[in-house]
Motif scaffolding. Structure first.
Motif, PDB file in Angstrom:
ATOM      1  N   HIS A  13       0.856  -1.184   0.000  1.00 44.86           N
ATOM      2  CA  HIS A  13       0.000   0.000   0.000  1.00 44.86           C
ATOM      3  C   HIS A  13       0.891   1.232   0.000  1.00 44.86           C
ATOM      4  CE1 HIS A  13      -2.702   2.766   2.624  1.00 44.86           C
ATOM      5  NE2 HIS A  13      -2.951   2.957   1.339  1.00 44.86           N
ATOM      6  N   LYS A  14       0.885   1.948  -1.110  1.00 45.73           N
ATOM      7  CA  LYS A  14       1.652   3.196  -1.153  1.00 45.73           C
ATOM      8  C   LYS A  14       0.631   4.302  -0.944  1.00 45.73           C
ATOM      9  CE  LYS A  14       5.408   5.324  -3.445  1.00 45.73           C
ATOM     10  NZ  LYS A  14       6.706   4.984  -3.931  1.00 45.73           N
ATOM     11  N   SER A  15       0.461   4.707   0.296  1.00 44.08           N
ATOM     12  CA  SER A  15      -0.624   5.632   0.624  1.00 44.08           C
ATOM     13  C   SER A  15      -0.311   7.023   0.095  1.00 44.08           C
ATOM     14  CB  SER A  15      -0.824   5.686   2.138  1.00 44.08           C
ATOM     15  OG  SER A  15       0.117   6.576   2.699  1.00 44.08           O
ATOM     16  N   ALA A  16      -1.337   7.849   0.113  1.00 47.70           N
ATOM     17  CA  ALA A  16      -1.180   9.226  -0.367  1.00 47.70           C
ATOM     18  C   ALA A  16      -0.159   9.993   0.474  1.00 47.70           C
ATOM     19  CB  ALA A  16      -2.529   9.921  -0.337  1.00 47.70           C
ATOM     20  N   ALA A  17       0.128   9.464   1.692  1.00 48.54           N
ATOM     21  CA  ALA A  17       1.097  10.150   2.568  1.00 48.54           C
ATOM     22  C   ALA A  17       2.539   9.807   2.181  1.00 48.54           C
ATOM     23  CB  ALA A  17       0.845   9.741   4.019  1.00 48.54           C
ATOM     24  N   ILE A  18       2.728   8.818   1.299  1.00 53.50           N
ATOM     25  CA  ILE A  18       4.106   8.421   0.953  1.00 53.50           C
ATOM     26  C   ILE A  18       4.584   9.287  -0.214  1.00 53.50           C
ATOM     27  CG2 ILE A  18       5.637   6.505   0.359  1.00 53.50           C
ATOM     28  CD1 ILE A  18       3.896   4.684   1.906  1.00 53.50           C
ATOM     29  N   THR A  19       5.036  10.454   0.147  1.00 51.11           N
ATOM     30  CA  THR A  19       5.421  11.434  -0.874  1.00 51.11           C
ATOM     31  C   THR A  19       6.934  11.410  -1.119  1.00 51.11           C
ATOM     32  OG1 THR A  19       5.476  13.068   0.864  1.00 51.11           O
ATOM     33  CG2 THR A  19       3.462  12.970  -0.432  1.00 51.11           C
ATOM     34  N   PHE A  20       7.565  10.287  -0.723  1.00 51.54           N
ATOM     35  CA  PHE A  20       8.980  10.097  -1.034  1.00 51.54           C
ATOM     36  C   PHE A  20       9.093   8.867  -1.937  1.00 51.54           C
ATOM     37  CE2 PHE A  20       7.794   8.392   3.087  1.00 51.54           C
ATOM     38  CZ  PHE A  20       8.059   7.050   2.910  1.00 51.54           C
ATOM     39  N   ALA A  21      10.166   8.839  -2.735  1.00 50.99           N
ATOM     40  CA  ALA A  21      10.371   7.688  -3.623  1.00 50.99           C
ATOM     41  C   ALA A  21      10.796   6.472  -2.805  1.00 50.99           C
ATOM     42  CB  ALA A  21      11.456   8.024  -4.643  1.00 50.99           C
ATOM     43  N   SER A  22      10.399   5.270  -3.242  1.00 50.19           N
ATOM     44  CA  SER A  22      10.965   4.054  -2.629  1.00 50.19           C
ATOM     45  C   SER A  22      12.427   3.989  -3.021  1.00 50.19           C
ATOM     46  CB  SER A  22      10.295   2.795  -3.155  1.00 50.19           C
ATOM     47  OG  SER A  22       9.015   2.725  -2.683  1.00 50.19           O
ATOM     48  N   PRO A  23      13.307   3.671  -2.080  1.00 49.59           N
ATOM     49  CA  PRO A  23      14.736   3.644  -2.412  1.00 49.59           C
ATOM     50  C   PRO A  23      15.079   2.536  -3.408  1.00 49.59           C
ATOM     51  CG  PRO A  23      14.348   3.418  -0.040  1.00 49.59           C
ATOM     52  CD  PRO A  23      13.024   3.337  -0.693  1.00 49.59           C
ATOM     53  N   TRP A  24      16.119   2.752  -4.195  1.00 47.37           N
ATOM     54  CA  TRP A  24      16.590   1.730  -5.125  1.00 47.37           C
ATOM     55  C   TRP A  24      17.124   0.539  -4.361  1.00 47.37           C
ATOM     56  CZ3 TRP A  24      15.592   1.651 -10.111  1.00 47.37           C
ATOM     57  CH2 TRP A  24      15.234   2.863 -10.730  1.00 47.37           C
ATOM     58  N   HIS A  25      16.711  -0.646  -4.768  1.00 42.83           N
ATOM     59  CA  HIS A  25      17.187  -1.855  -4.089  1.00 42.83           C
ATOM     60  C   HIS A  25      17.003  -3.068  -4.988  1.00 42.83           C
ATOM     61  CE1 HIS A  25      12.860  -1.946  -3.383  1.00 42.83           C
ATOM     62  NE2 HIS A  25      12.961  -3.251  -3.181  1.00 42.83           N
ATOM     63  N   GLN A  26      17.671  -4.155  -4.562  1.00 43.98           N
ATOM     64  CA  GLN A  26      17.482  -5.477  -5.169  1.00 43.98           C
ATOM     65  C   GLN A  26      16.879  -6.347  -4.069  1.00 43.98           C
ATOM     66  OE1 GLN A  26      21.718  -5.484  -5.973  1.00 43.98           O
ATOM     67  NE2 GLN A  26      21.357  -5.899  -8.138  1.00 43.98           N
ATOM     68  N   ASP A  27      15.812  -7.045  -4.372  1.00 44.93           N
ATOM     69  CA  ASP A  27      15.132  -7.815  -3.324  1.00 44.93           C
ATOM     70  C   ASP A  27      16.039  -8.873  -2.705  1.00 44.93           C
ATOM     71  OD1 ASP A  27      12.889  -6.289  -3.628  1.00 44.93           O
ATOM     72  OD2 ASP A  27      11.746  -7.788  -4.740  1.00 44.93           O
ATOM     73  N   ARG A  28      17.044  -9.320  -3.455  1.00 41.72           N
ATOM     74  CA  ARG A  28      17.924 -10.362  -2.902  1.00 41.72           C
ATOM     75  C   ARG A  28      18.608  -9.894  -1.612  1.00 41.72           C
ATOM     76  NH1 ARG A  28      21.751 -13.861  -6.631  1.00 41.72           N
ATOM     77  NH2 ARG A  28      19.745 -14.115  -7.648  1.00 41.72           N
TER      78      ARG A  28
END
Ligand SMILES: O=C(O)CCC(=O)C(=O)O
Length: 227
Positions: A95-110
């Motif tokens: 859930h990326k709510s309307a309050a998440i006004t920052f980008a998700s950081p770059w990552h690799q799931d591993r």
């Protein structure tokens, strides 16, 4: 009527191998996605806080999400990409709510689970756009696992690749329509845009592996063989 089972062409398979991801359009109907989004909303409200992510192991996942994760339409896409023996591991609504006004950081799931390759499917429970926080990927990045810093600033996932390492990278945005899917390798570098839409954005992400490949990861105590 649910959409017909789609197969993956040789060209799409080659694209996946080269780039580490593949988008397949219109796998699920809007009605299926609306049902899933409603159930995801109920789960997130009960079980989690502002992180907006809740992970189910395959032996505890509610029936609706199990059906979606093990759906023959997904299996028909996974088999040519991963191999004949597919194991379902776990799944999460995000859930990326309307309050998440920052980008998700770059990552690799591993970075979270190690071991042999895993493959996840980002399923669009609604339209995902640049404005509401669609996914962004770096094609070909699945070929190398990078070091991740562990940062807990409450601005998204803790494991991150430093932005300086990615300054010359070719980034591709992945806007999706409701019911589209994006299959991705667990070393694919990905992030998502800030949510600037003022409205929530939902997706659902099941994870799988090729059962024929030995895996030293201890993250999963259970798995379910699908094919
Ligand atoms: O859906 C998103 O915004 C990002 C999800 C993600 O990066 C992940 O689950 O690893």
């Amino acid at each position: 009527m649910p959409p017909a089972v789609q197969t993956v062409s040789e060209t799409e398979k080659a694209f996946f191998e080269k780039n580490g991801y593949l988008i397949v359009r219109a796998v699920f109907t809007s009605a299926e996605m609306a049902e899933c989004k409603q159930a995801a909303r109920e789960t997130i409200e009960q079980k989690t806080g502002p992180s907006g992510v809740y992970v189910w192991w395959c032996d505890e996942i509610p029936p609706l999400f199990e059906r979606i994760s093990c759906d023959p339409r997904l299996v028909a896409i996974l088999n040519p990409l991963l191999g004949p023996e597919i194991e379902f591991l776990s799944a999460k609504p995000v859930h990326k709510s309307a309050a998440i006004t920052f980008a998700s950081p770059w990552h690799q799931d591993r970075a979270y689970w190690g071991g042999a390759p895993k493959y996840s499917i980002w399923i669009a429970l609604e339209e995902a756009t640049e404005e509401n926080g669609c996914l962004r990927v770096i094609p070909g990045s699945h070929r190398e696992f990078l070091g991740h810093a562990n940062v807990s600033d409450h601005n998204g996932f803790n494991n991150r690749v430093r932005e300086e390492e990615l300054k010359d990278a070719h980034v591709v945005d992945a806007p999706m329509h409701i019911g589209d899917i994006l299959v991705f390798h667990d070393c694919l570098l990905h992030s998502s845009y800030p949510n600037r839409s003022g409205q929530d954005r939902w997706c659902f992400i099941p994870t799988y592996r090729n059962a024929a490949v030995p895996d030293v990861s201890t993250t999963w105590k259970t798995s379910r063989q699908l094919t």
